[in-house]
Structure formats: structure tokens, C-alpha cells
Design a protein around this motif. Structure first.
Motif, PDB file in Angstrom:
ATOM      1  N   PHE A 195      50.988  29.024  34.291  1.00  0.00           N
ATOM      2  CA  PHE A 195      49.965  28.471  35.173  1.00  0.00           C
ATOM      3  C   PHE A 195      48.747  29.386  35.106  1.00  0.00           C
ATOM      4  N   VAL A 196      47.590  28.821  34.768  1.00  0.00           N
ATOM      5  CA  VAL A 196      46.338  29.568  34.679  1.00  0.00           C
ATOM      6  C   VAL A 196      45.434  29.085  35.802  1.00  0.00           C
ATOM      7  N   THR A 197      44.860  30.032  36.544  1.00  0.00           N
ATOM      8  CA  THR A 197      44.009  29.672  37.666  1.00  0.00           C
ATOM      9  C   THR A 197      42.905  30.695  37.862  1.00  0.00           C
ATOM     10  N   GLY A 198      41.988  30.371  38.746  1.00  0.00           N
ATOM     11  CA  GLY A 198      40.883  31.272  39.041  1.00  0.00           C
ATOM     12  C   GLY A 198      41.211  32.310  40.079  1.00  0.00           C
ATOM     13  N   GLU A 199      42.220  32.096  40.858  1.00  0.00           N
ATOM     14  CA  GLU A 199      42.531  33.071  41.900  1.00  0.00           C
ATOM     15  C   GLU A 199      44.016  33.083  42.199  1.00  0.00           C
ATOM     16  N   ILE A 200      44.445  34.149  42.795  1.00  0.00           N
ATOM     17  CA  ILE A 200      45.849  34.306  43.159  1.00  0.00           C
ATOM     18  C   ILE A 200      45.926  34.778  44.606  1.00  0.00           C
ATOM     19  N   SER A 201      46.983  34.413  45.252  1.00  0.00           N
ATOM     20  CA  SER A 201      47.260  34.954  46.575  1.00  0.00           C
ATOM     21  C   SER A 201      48.674  35.530  46.542  1.00  0.00           C
ATOM     22  N   GLU A 202      48.999  36.309  47.518  1.00  0.00           N
ATOM     23  CA  GLU A 202      50.289  36.986  47.521  1.00  0.00           C
ATOM     24  C   GLU A 202      51.481  36.039  47.398  1.00  0.00           C
TER      25      GLU A 202
END
Length: 80
Positions: free
Chosen positions: A23-30
Motif C-alpha cells: 500500500f502506497v500513500t501520502g501519509e501514515i498514522s500510528e
């Protein structure tokens, strides 16, 4: 492989359910970081700028071409 330019909240789980290996995305969260570890699905947080800098100009070019408009994309480097 799944891709979402913005935040991963809500979409990462759907990608896992659909069988994505990455999965490729612009942001991550915990929570997404932990879910990636738990499921073994690769999670690539490439930053908003890096993942959105191609889609916006492509959409603008498509609309401009259909409507006979001129457009300019202003590239402003952003490390986020």
C-alpha cells in the motif's frame, strides 16, 4: 498493490481485505503502522507532495484539453 495519495485511514484496511501485498500513500498514522506490521502488508508512506504532484497536473491537462483552456502547474517543493 494499492495506492491512495492522501491519508490511509479507512483505505488501508480495504486494501488488505482486497488482497493487496503493498500500500502506497501520502501519509501514515500510528494505527496503520501497527496494522502493517500485524498483517505483513508493505506500507509505504511517500509523503503528500511526492504522491500528489503528478495527479493534479494530469487532471488539469485533461480538463484544459476538453475545455480549450490554458493551465500552469506551479511546482513548490514540500518535503511532507
Amino acid at each position: 498493490m494499492a495506492w491512495c495519495t492522501g491519508g490511509a485511514q479507512g483505505y488501508f484496511e480495504s486494501a488488505i481485505a482486497a488482497g493487496a501485498d503493498a500500500f502506497v500513500t501520502g501519509e501514515i498514522s500510528e494505527p496503520q503502522a501497527h496494522l502493517a506490521r500485524e498483517t505483513g502488508v508493505a506500507f509505504i508512506a511517500a509523503g503528500h507532495h511526492a504522491t500528489e504532484r503528478y495527479g493534479a497536473p494530469a487532471a488539469a491537462e485533461q480538463v484544459a484539453g476538453q475545455l480549450g483552456l490554458e493551465h500552469h502547474f506551479v511546482e513548490i517543493d514540500n518535503p511532507a
